[in-house]
Scaffold this active site. Structure first.
Site, mmCIF file in Angstrom:
data_model
loop_
_atom_site.group_PDB
_atom_site.id
_atom_site.type_symbol
_atom_site.label_atom_id
_atom_site.label_comp_id
_atom_site.label_asym_id
_atom_site.label_seq_id
_atom_site.Cartn_x
_atom_site.Cartn_y
_atom_site.Cartn_z
ATOM 1 N N ARG A 17 0.382 -1.282 -0.209
ATOM 2 C CA ARG A 17 -0.047 -0.164 0.248
ATOM 3 C C ARG A 17 0.605 1.381 -0.098
ATOM 4 N NH1 ARG A 17 -3.597 -0.346 4.758
ATOM 5 N NH2 ARG A 17 -1.945 -1.165 5.802
ATOM 6 N N GLU A 18 1.924 1.528 -0.576
ATOM 7 C CA GLU A 18 2.591 2.453 -0.697
ATOM 8 C C GLU A 18 2.278 3.539 -1.496
ATOM 9 O OE1 GLU A 18 5.793 -1.224 -1.190
ATOM 10 O OE2 GLU A 18 3.707 -0.537 -1.695
ATOM 11 N N LEU A 19 1.261 3.377 -2.215
ATOM 12 C CA LEU A 19 0.596 4.742 -3.076
ATOM 13 C C LEU A 19 0.131 5.897 -1.732
ATOM 14 C CD1 LEU A 19 -0.043 6.424 -5.251
ATOM 15 C CD2 LEU A 19 -1.659 4.677 -5.709
ATOM 16 N N GLY A 431 -22.456 5.171 12.403
ATOM 17 C CA GLY A 431 -22.467 3.453 13.413
ATOM 18 C C GLY A 431 -20.772 4.141 13.825
ATOM 19 N N TRP A 560 -18.575 -7.763 0.499
ATOM 20 C CA TRP A 560 -17.443 -8.131 0.219
ATOM 21 C C TRP A 560 -15.709 -9.069 1.358
ATOM 22 C CZ3 TRP A 560 -18.966 -2.424 3.572
ATOM 23 C CH2 TRP A 560 -19.514 -1.349 1.775
ATOM 24 N N HIS A 641 -28.640 0.243 5.885
ATOM 25 C CA HIS A 641 -27.535 1.396 5.708
ATOM 26 C C HIS A 641 -27.341 1.013 4.680
ATOM 27 C CE1 HIS A 641 -25.375 4.822 4.947
ATOM 28 N NE2 HIS A 641 -24.290 4.058 4.682
ATOM 29 N N HIS A 694 -16.817 11.591 3.179
ATOM 30 C CA HIS A 694 -15.901 10.867 2.497
ATOM 31 C C HIS A 694 -14.926 12.385 1.911
ATOM 32 C CE1 HIS A 694 -18.562 6.973 1.686
ATOM 33 N NE2 HIS A 694 -17.314 6.642 2.200
#
EC number: 2.1.1.14
Length: 759
Positions: A17-19, A431, A560, A641, A694
């Site tokens: 996850r370097e980006l 939540g 997911w 939700h 977000h």
């Protein structure tokens, strides 16, 4: 160059996850743009190396993005709304303003709307076309990344989302239509083709996933007209039309007549792809890029089945072994997984391993090398898991009664109103609350065994008390415990259920810097003990206000997760539904009066063609949710939700979930769902999100008040709840606290304006 092995695209987040981490540092102004670009360049170079070392004939360029490839195309075409241009930021910071919003002393612009990328958990930024849009080609990103690869010794195939998909996905404002910009978009792509010819590029991959959607005759004509014109400009450049996420049954006959050099078809989700070729043939002078390796799941490819499919394609003269879609939907590599046993890992194939699978399938098929085949056959001959007979008996005994809650919604509402005694326009959150570095650190210490369980429990109790006190101080009506014990809304439950396995670093991009680590459904799923009751009951004991029990629904848990391929999605979902039902009933016994069962990903596995919606999905997904709450008391209020999907066309199915309250993401989509709710006489109480979590920007009281007024213009006040559009885990307290205060203040203003007594 002769091609036999190909992929559509590779993950861009980096194997660790370097980006993500570089972007977050850039947003915090801890590194410069130059330092960020260096990280990006290192990721691209590593990706090209991995592809070349695995034998991929033409590594992919321009599959990298700092945020989203659709947003990149909007910028390349100049489709940037004026409010963002007026910020006078750099090109990169303009991109981030579009994606995240921008707020300073002089400016305040919201982020562009996000939607799910077809039927995946990836989100794209919706392009906007308005009367002021001036399309002008600037494909410097694509050209520079091609040249960067070339200078590093890699001859790549640049990829880009095609003009047809761009026009289909765009949001048209102020009277603009596809025709407003059609000719200019074609000219822009012609400019790109000319520039690629000048560079001596061999292949350009144009992605047109919108071709797998239901097509009207008008849309079919639009597609043909675009490419009849565009392909006149290809000259020496080979053009690959790449499709994925389904088959192209509506336009296959037109596609094979057009002057493409290669056509990419999906044979994993493309149910009719083989039948189309068998019925209409495949042109001898074109190359078939056959999507045979699943780009969306992590299981090893069954070579025998793949070879059977290749045999059925024998009449096609020129075949390239390809992935079914971009590999951005799977983790980078299993090499980072040091805790799972080899017996488990041998069944998995992440992006890097899929490169090797393509190489091996190619060697077996083209070179008749059977050594790889033998080992693969042995893997699939051995029984991986055994069926849970007790669970099967439970499922077999289910009747229609188990999927129906009594009494009716309207009758229950009276019981709940009396039991909960809430004001009109009740305020709540979805939540989770912000998870600070301290929370993440302590949770990790506990996971590693570096912190005693008793000390960890005490820490969580303190965080819950702080969270409840904060919510009471803000003035929220229905509280939450904050979910500090949870790392992820799916992984947390997976860890508590039997039947899952978990990875350490199998991260997948959801949007921008947001990465998820989907758990893997390994075998039949059951609930050995209560999962959330401890913390929900503790929270309720600390306040007189109602505290919601917080669960993830069965459809979302499965959607997911990486699902099994040896049983149906329906079978897996019903197993999960029984497990979540047990938890719901335990929460009710513990005195929890409101239980939220999130189905954020309900839309995700919905087939892309409407004719398949019910039989293939909704006819079992909606009952699975009803199974979860069918046995609760009338006075127990069930919430759910949903976020960042298009729900307008399945409103009746959502109403049929029979929840008492449903909250939706609505702020980025400009409350478009409200019209659909009104048109369908939606019966369930609703909480359309009044601000976008977000984005880091803080909405003003007036902004939230305006949102509420728009909602109340169309829905009766008695039907409306007030909440943000999603959980607050990824935000900081600096944004969350003032935003929630503004939400409560705006609600109180509206209550007074509507002459409603505020309790």
């Amino acid at each position: 160059m002769t091609m036999k092995k190909s992929i559509i695209a590779f993950p861009r987040i980096g194997s660790n996850r370097e980006l993500k981490f570089a972007l977050e540092k850039y947003f915090r102004k801890e590194i410069t743009e130059e330092e960020l670009q260096t990280v990006a360049k290192e990721i691209r170079l590593e990706n090209w190396k991995s592809q070349k070392e695995a034998g991929i004939d033409s590594p992919i360029s321009n599959d990298f993005s700092f945020y989203d490839q659709t947003l990149d195309l909007s910028i390349a075409l100049g489709a940037i709304p004026g409010s963002y241009k007026n910020l006078e930021l750099s090109e990169l910071d303009t991109l981030f303003a579009l994606a995240r919003g921008f707020q300073d002393e002089q400016n305040d612009v919201k982020a562009r709307p996000m939607k799910k990328w077809f039927n995946t958990n990836y989100h794209y930024l919706v392009p906007e076309i308005n009367k002021d849009t001036i399309i002008k080609a600037n494909f410097s990103k694509l050209l520079n990344e091609y040249k960067e690869a070339k200078s590093a010794g890699f001859e790549t195939r640049p990829t880009i989302i095609g003009p047809y998909t761009f026009l289909v996905l765009a949001d048209y404002k102020s009277g603009a239509t596809k025709d407003t910009v059609l000719s200019d978009v074609i000219v822009a792509f012609q400019t790109l083709l000319k520039e690629l010819n000048q560079l001596g590029v061999e292949w350009l991959q144009i992605e047109e996933p919108a071709l797998v959607l239901d097509q009207t005759e008008e849309e079919k004509k639009l597609f043909v007209s675009i490419y009849e014109e565009l392909l006149k400009s290809k000259n020496n450049l080979n053009i690959l039309l790449q499709t994925y996420f389904g088959d192209v049954r509506d336009s296959y006959k037109e596609i094979i007549k057009l002057d493409f050099d290669g056509i990419g078809l999906d044979f994993i989700e493309g149910r009719d792809s083989l039948a189309l070729i068998q019925k209409y043939g495949f042109p001898k002078k074109k190359i078939l890029f056959a999507g045979l390796v699943n780009g969306k799941n992590i299981w090893r490819n069954n070579y025998q089945k793949t070879l059977e499919l290749l045999t059925a394609l024998d009449e096609v003269a020129d075949i390239v072994i390809n992935t079914s879609c971009s590999l951005q939907h799977v983790p980078v590599t299993i090499k980072n997984e040091t805790k799972l046993s080899k017996e488990i890992l041998k069944h998995f194939s992440f992006a890097t391993e899929k490169l090797n699978e393509i190489d091996e399938i190619s060697d077996i098929y083209f070179n008749k090398n059977t050594s790889f085949l033998k080992k693969n056959v042995e893997l699939f001959e051995n029984e991986r898991v055994r069926e849970n007979s007790k669970l099967k008996q439970k499922l077999d005994k289910l009747t229609e009664k188990d999927f129906t809650r009594q009494p009716s919604l309207v009758e229950r509402r009276a019981s709940q109103s009396q039991s909960l005694n809430l004001p009109v326009l009740p305020t709540t959150t979805i939540g989770s609350f912000p998870q600070t570095a301290e929370v993440r650190k302590v949770r990790l210490q506990n996971k590693r065994g570096e912190l005693r369980q008793a000390d960890y429990d005490t820490f969580l109790e303190e965080k819950i008390k702080e969270c409840l006190k904060l919510q009471e101080d803000i003035g929220l009506d229905v509280l939450v415990h904050g979910e500090f014990e949870r790392n992820d809304m799916v992984e947390y439950f997976g860890e508590k259920l039997e039947g899952y396995v978990f990875t350490q670093k199998a991260w997948v991009q959801s949007y921008g810097t947001r990465c998820v680590k989907p758990p893997i459904v390994w075998t039949d799923v059951t609930r050995p003990e209560a999962m959330t009751v401890r913390w929900s009951a503790y929270a309720q004991s600390q306040t007189s206000k109602p505290v919601k029990g917080m669960l993830t629904g069965p459809v979302t848990i499965l959607n997911w997760s990486f699902p099994r391929e040896d049983i149906s999605l329906k079978a897996s979902t019903l197993q999960l539904a029984l497990a979540v039902q047990e938890e719901v009933l335990d929460l009710e016994k513990a005195g929890i009066k409101i239980i939220q069962i999130d189905e954020a990903a309900l839309r995700e596995k919905l087939p892309l063609r409407k004719s398949d919606w019910y039989k293939e999905y909704l006819d079992w997904a909606i009952p699975a949710f009803r199974l979860v709450h069918s046995k609760v008391k009338p006075e127990t209020q069930i919430h759910t939700h949903m976020c960042y999907s298009e729900f307008e066309d399945i409103i009746p199915s959502i109403d049929a979930m029979d929840a008492d309250v449903i909250s939706f993401e609505a702020s980025r989509s400009e409350l478009s769902i409200i019209d659909a709710l009104k048109a369908h006489h939606f019966k369930t109480l609703v909480g359309p999100g009044v601000y976008d979590i977000h984005s880091p920007r803080i909405p003003s009281v007036k902004e939230i008040q305006n949102q509420l007024e728009k909602i109340l213009d169309k829905l009766p006040i008695e039907q409306v709840w007030v909440n943000p559009d999603c959980g607050l885990k990824t935000r900081g307290n600096a944004e969350t606290i003032p935003s929630l205060r503004h939400l409560v203040e705006a609600t109180r203003v509206l209550r007074k304006e509507k002459v409603v007594y505020d309790k």
